[in-house]
Design a protein around this motif. Sequence first.
Motif, PDB file in Angstrom:
ATOM      1  N   ALA A 209       0.747  -1.019  -0.139  1.00 40.75           N
ATOM      2  CA  ALA A 209       0.063  -0.061   0.060  1.00 40.75           C
ATOM      3  C   ALA A 209       0.784   1.201  -0.032  1.00 40.75           C
ATOM      4  CB  ALA A 209      -0.914  -0.022   1.265  1.00 40.75           C
ATOM      5  N   GLU A 211       2.011   4.684  -2.415  1.00 40.70           N
ATOM      6  CA  GLU A 211       1.402   5.795  -3.426  1.00 40.70           C
ATOM      7  C   GLU A 211       1.496   5.392  -4.796  1.00 40.70           C
ATOM      8  OE1 GLU A 211       1.279  10.474  -4.531  1.00 40.70           O
ATOM      9  OE2 GLU A 211       2.219   9.866  -2.837  1.00 40.70           O
ATOM     10  N   THR A 212       0.602   4.987  -5.596  1.00 42.11           N
ATOM     11  CA  THR A 212       0.721   4.977  -6.902  1.00 42.11           C
ATOM     12  C   THR A 212      -0.119   5.603  -8.109  1.00 42.11           C
ATOM     13  OG1 THR A 212      -1.007   3.129  -7.072  1.00 42.11           O
ATOM     14  CG2 THR A 212       1.061   2.221  -6.523  1.00 42.11           C
ATOM     15  N   ASP A 214      -2.477   5.330 -10.261  1.00 40.83           N
ATOM     16  CA  ASP A 214      -3.782   4.716 -10.286  1.00 40.83           C
ATOM     17  C   ASP A 214      -4.370   4.185  -9.174  1.00 40.83           C
ATOM     18  OD1 ASP A 214      -2.435   2.632 -10.363  1.00 40.83           O
ATOM     19  OD2 ASP A 214      -2.766   1.633 -12.347  1.00 40.83           O
ATOM     20  N   ASP A 215      -3.950   4.231  -7.983  1.00 47.49           N
ATOM     21  CA  ASP A 215      -4.492   3.890  -6.709  1.00 47.49           C
ATOM     22  C   ASP A 215      -4.452   2.239  -6.587  1.00 47.49           C
ATOM     23  OD1 ASP A 215      -4.376   6.431  -5.337  1.00 47.49           O
ATOM     24  OD2 ASP A 215      -6.454   6.556  -6.680  1.00 47.49           O
TER      25      ASP A 215
END
Length: 272
Positions: A209, A211-212, A214-215
């Motif tokens: 989990a 930060e990306t 596209d979540d």
Amino acid sequence: MHLGATLRLLRVDAGLSLRDLARRIGVSSAYLSRVENGVDAAPTPERLAAIARELDVPAPLLMDVAHRLSPFVAHYLEEEPAAGALLLELARRRLTAAQLTRVRVWLDTEFPARAPWPDTPVPALSPVLSPDRMVLRMTCGALEDALDVAAGRLAAALPEVSASRLVAELRRREAESSNAVGNGVAVPHAHVENTPPLAALVTLARPLATETPDDIPLRLLVVLVGGERGPTWLARLAHVARLASHGLAERLGDVEQASEVQERLAVLEASR
């Protein structure tokens, strides 16, 4: 798919500011920022081609990451409408990557290309990756843990470079701009002078989990190091982003044997 994250990754590695690239392709920096952050839709194929020229990467790579139809294909479909019906048949039959590879082999045998493809060849991932640099189904609580392990595997193949130096370079680049490209994939990378291009691959037993763009939680890392810069390096990064957009994390996430990773990766790369 998150084209914007790939554009930002390539732009930063090309040494261009947001304003510089926007000016070169004739758009506002505000617009380009919205694209990079996924607020605006992917640019048109023509604008993507302009971005590719300024970044000096093959245009089909960016088209493929964006799942846009290349102008080359669009013009061909206009000239040969029957080709559109054939594409519909391929879609209706839902051919897999392996089946499409078989179709491509048949085409190369029956209808050899009359001229080389106009774009620069794209450096594949498979040749710079080896089983000893694959860490499968790793359990970790932070991205830094995965980078530490990957750096150790890479340093074993680079006698003149320590794992601590690799970790420092990878973290420095990550601090400059995120290396996540979406679809559960990140491409941490570092320039290390006078070293050959090498890759390590890490799959995660539990999504991370972090930060990306596209979540979608992080599931797979392709860690690249090398002394090369310029078009070849950028094409290598863009190629990994393209693989991500075509389900790299999904295809490799449950694999437990390095040999199977190699097989699945070879099929995916052959189909691109």
